[in-house]
Design an enzyme around this catalytic site. Structure first.
Site, mmCIF file in Angstrom:
data_model
loop_
_atom_site.group_PDB
_atom_site.id
_atom_site.type_symbol
_atom_site.label_atom_id
_atom_site.label_comp_id
_atom_site.label_asym_id
_atom_site.label_seq_id
_atom_site.Cartn_x
_atom_site.Cartn_y
_atom_site.Cartn_z
ATOM 1 N N ASP A 198 -9.915 13.771 7.285
ATOM 2 C CA ASP A 198 -8.565 13.435 7.730
ATOM 3 C C ASP A 198 -8.026 14.626 8.512
ATOM 4 O O ASP A 198 -8.418 15.768 8.260
ATOM 5 C CB ASP A 198 -7.632 13.239 6.512
ATOM 6 C CG ASP A 198 -7.768 11.845 5.926
ATOM 7 O OD1 ASP A 198 -8.537 11.049 6.474
ATOM 8 O OD2 ASP A 198 -7.099 11.568 4.915
ATOM 9 N N ASP A 214 -4.960 16.805 8.809
ATOM 10 C CA ASP A 214 -3.728 17.105 8.076
ATOM 11 C C ASP A 214 -2.761 17.863 8.981
ATOM 12 O O ASP A 214 -3.105 18.932 9.499
ATOM 13 C CB ASP A 214 -4.040 17.952 6.837
ATOM 14 C CG ASP A 214 -4.870 17.175 5.825
ATOM 15 O OD1 ASP A 214 -4.357 16.179 5.309
ATOM 16 O OD2 ASP A 214 -6.024 17.572 5.563
#
Length: 200
Positions: A131, A133
């Site tokens: 992911d 962030d």
């Protein structure tokens, strides 16, 4: 010198001397390598700061404390938006897309998580599955309409982002703020609380 320490700041200066005896071996190895630790939200004595040590794998996260006097360097997430993308060719395309999207949406923002860690240290922590962030400084209320648009723009770009709004009172997940009409979870130093208006 009084440092303004906030969640997600990276700090250098933590050593194995500040660990408790039961700390795992991998934590000691990371600190001996000289890697930074990340500020986390928790209440500590005034001369200490709550930090997290991150290992090579996702499940390797270790909570600790370090003395403020030991901090040799501090890096805020927004400082990482100015890195030279030529040094990170495998990330360059994603970094350029993120940068062009964020230019239109937010004043002050930065990288956290594995992206932030790699940009700060050069240690390869980002995978294709990671992911992205991001942190957005949100001193003033962030419009829900804008939150929805921002998430949709990232989705259209094929990027999986996890965005935290950093409020004066704590941290709030942008996805939750965009999709929730009731109370939302605000992460504070003394724990997480459900609130209707996190800026109030």
């Amino acid at each position: 010198m009084k440092l303004d320490l906030e969640a997600h700041d990276l700090l250098w200066g933590m050593t194995v001397d500040f660990l408790t005896e039961d700390a795992p071996l991998w934590v000691k190895e990371i600190l001996q390598r000289g890697d930074p630790v990340v500020v986390r939200r928790a209440i500590t004595p005034v001369d200490q700061v709550a930090v997290g040590v991150r290992g090579q794998f996702r499940h390797q996260r270790y909570a600790a404390q370090m003395p403020r006097s030991a901090i040799s360097r501090q890096l805020k997430p927004e400082a990482l938006t100015h890195v030279d993308t030529k040094q990170f060719e495998h990330l360059a395309e994603r970094l350029q897309t993120i940068s062009s999207i964020m230019k239109n949406f937010s004043g002050c923002w930065g990288y956290t998580g594995s992206f932030g860690f790699e940009l700060a240290t050069g240690v390869k922590t980002v995978t294709q599955q990671s992911d992205i962030d991001l942190l957005i400084r949100a001193e003033q209320p962030f419009e829900k309409k804008q939150a929805i648009e921002l998430l949709e723009t990232f989705q259209q770009a094929g990027l999986n982002v996890d965005i935290q709004l950093q409020l004066p009172q704590g941290g709030l997940a942008l996805k939750e703020w965009a999709r929730n009409s009731g109370k939302v979870l605000l992460k504070r130093g003394d724990g997480a609380v459900l609130v209707e208006n996190p800026w109030n």
